[in-house]
Structure formats: structure tokens, C-alpha cells
Design a protein around this motif. Structure first.
Motif, short mmCIF file in Angstrom:
data_model
loop_
_atom_site.label_atom_id
_atom_site.label_comp_id
_atom_site.label_asym_id
_atom_site.label_seq_id
_atom_site.Cartn_x
_atom_site.Cartn_y
_atom_site.Cartn_z
N UNK A 26 0.83 -1.21 0.00
CA UNK A 26 0.00 0.00 0.00
C UNK A 26 0.87 1.25 0.00
N UNK A 27 1.89 1.27 0.81
CA UNK A 27 2.76 2.44 0.88
C UNK A 27 3.56 2.61 -0.42
N UNK A 28 4.06 1.53 -0.99
CA UNK A 28 4.78 1.62 -2.26
C UNK A 28 3.89 2.13 -3.38
N UNK A 29 2.67 1.62 -3.46
CA UNK A 29 1.73 2.11 -4.46
C UNK A 29 1.39 3.58 -4.21
N UNK A 30 1.27 3.96 -2.96
CA UNK A 30 1.01 5.36 -2.63
C UNK A 30 2.15 6.26 -3.06
N UNK A 108 -4.45 22.27 -6.60
CA UNK A 108 -4.00 22.06 -5.22
C UNK A 108 -4.60 20.79 -4.63
N UNK A 109 -5.82 20.48 -5.02
CA UNK A 109 -6.44 19.23 -4.57
C UNK A 109 -5.67 18.02 -5.12
N UNK A 110 -5.28 18.07 -6.39
CA UNK A 110 -4.52 16.97 -6.99
C UNK A 110 -3.16 16.84 -6.33
N UNK A 111 -2.49 17.95 -6.09
CA UNK A 111 -1.19 17.91 -5.41
C UNK A 111 -1.34 17.40 -3.98
N UNK A 112 -2.43 17.78 -3.32
CA UNK A 112 -2.69 17.25 -1.97
C UNK A 112 -2.92 15.76 -1.98
N UNK A 113 -3.63 15.26 -2.99
CA UNK A 113 -3.80 13.80 -3.11
C UNK A 113 -2.47 13.10 -3.30
N UNK A 114 -1.60 13.70 -4.13
CA UNK A 114 -0.28 13.11 -4.33
C UNK A 114 0.53 13.09 -3.05
N UNK A 115 0.49 14.17 -2.31
CA UNK A 115 1.23 14.23 -1.04
C UNK A 115 0.67 13.24 -0.02
N UNK A 119 2.70 10.11 1.75
CA UNK A 119 2.84 10.02 3.20
C UNK A 119 2.11 8.83 3.81
N UNK A 120 0.89 8.53 3.33
CA UNK A 120 0.06 7.55 4.02
C UNK A 120 -0.29 6.31 3.21
#
Length: 155
Positions: A26-30, A108-115, A119-120
Motif C-alpha cells: 500500500x505504501x509503495x503504491x502510494x 491544489x487538490x490533486x497535489x494534496x492527493x499526491x502528497x 505520506x500515508x
């Protein structure tokens, strides 16, 4: 039938390793999805906005205009169909206007999803996307719940 101590420990170790490997995947895919979203945020925004525009302008409006005509002879009141069709077209027109208003915030929403993906893991952005789709289609759910007659149908 009781398990022996060795079988119990083997099953517990298997569950523990399965959980940790699921978290690692999950973390690698994230990380992969999040870094791709951060690197290509502009093109992802452009693709999503184009997709929403095509659905709104071509699919919904043309379907509404088609329903205002005579589809297979199901309609008996053409004046009512015209009024409801115009109201529906006006309601459909609201969505492109809202997309124009949130266009500058969408990147900003897309960049927040990427971040969040970096992270999670991949499940947090996936859950956020499903929540946003549910919020965007809330009017469909409220229309369905109001059409039920209380006491006649049980949810």
C-alpha cells in the motif's frame, strides 16, 4: 478441535506477515501514484476538466434534448416535457460554471492527493476520491431517498 501451540503460532505469524506486506505494498503504491500525481498535476487536472466538460456538454445535454423530443412515443405531454427539459438543461449548466469557479483550486487538490499518497499510502487518497465523488453526486442520493413513501418501503 483445538490447535496445537505450534499451529497457532504459525497462523499468527502468517497473519502478521500478511498485514505487514499489505501495508508495504500500500505504501509503495502510494509513493508511485503520489509522485506521478505531483509530477503531472497540470495534465491530470486538464484531463479531468476535459472529461467533465465532455460529459456535461455532450452526453447530458444531448440526452436531455433527446428526451425533450419524442423518444419511442413514451411521452404524452410535450409542454411539460419542454419545461422540465429546459429546467434540466439549466441545472446541467450549473456544473460547468462550478468547474470554472473551482478550476484554480483543483490543482491544489490533486497535489494534496499526491502528497497524501506519498505520506500515508494509496488507500487514503482512494478513500478521499470516493468521498468527493459521493459528495458531488449527493443530489442523486437525496432524490432517491425523497421518492420513497415513509412506512411503505423499509430501508
Amino acid at each position: 478441535m483445538s490447535q496445537s501451540c505450534v499451529e497457532y503460532k504459525e497462523n499468527a505469524a502468517l497473519r502478521r506477515h500478511s498485514m505487514w506486506s499489505s501495508l508495504a505494498v500500500d505504501h509503495l503504491l502510494g509513493i508511485l501514484i503520489g509522485s506521478a500525481l505531483l509530477l503531472h498535476a497540470e495534465s491530470v487536472c486538464l484531463w479531468i476538466l476535459t472529461f467533465a466538460s465532455v460529459i456535461t456538454n455532450e452526453l447530458l445535454r444531448s440526452g436531455c434534448v433527446w428526451l425533450m423530443g419524442v423518444p419511442a412515443g413514451f411521452k404524452s405531454n410535450t409542454e411539460l416535457a419542454g419545461v422540465l427539459g429546459v429546467i434540466s438543461i439549466y441545472a446541467i449548466q450549473i456544473w460547468p460554471t462550478l468547474w470554472i469557479l473551482i478550476d484554480f483550486l483543483f490543482i491544489y487538490f490533486i497535489k494534496g492527493l499526491g502528497l497524501l499518497g506519498i505520506l500515508f499510502g494509496a488507500t487514503i487518497p482512494a478513500a478521499l476520491i470516493t468521498d468527493m465523488v459521493s459528495l458531488a453526486t449527493l443530489q442523486l442520493f437525496t432524490g432517491q431517498s425523497q421518492s420513497c413513501i415513509p412506512g411503505k418501503y423499509k430501508l
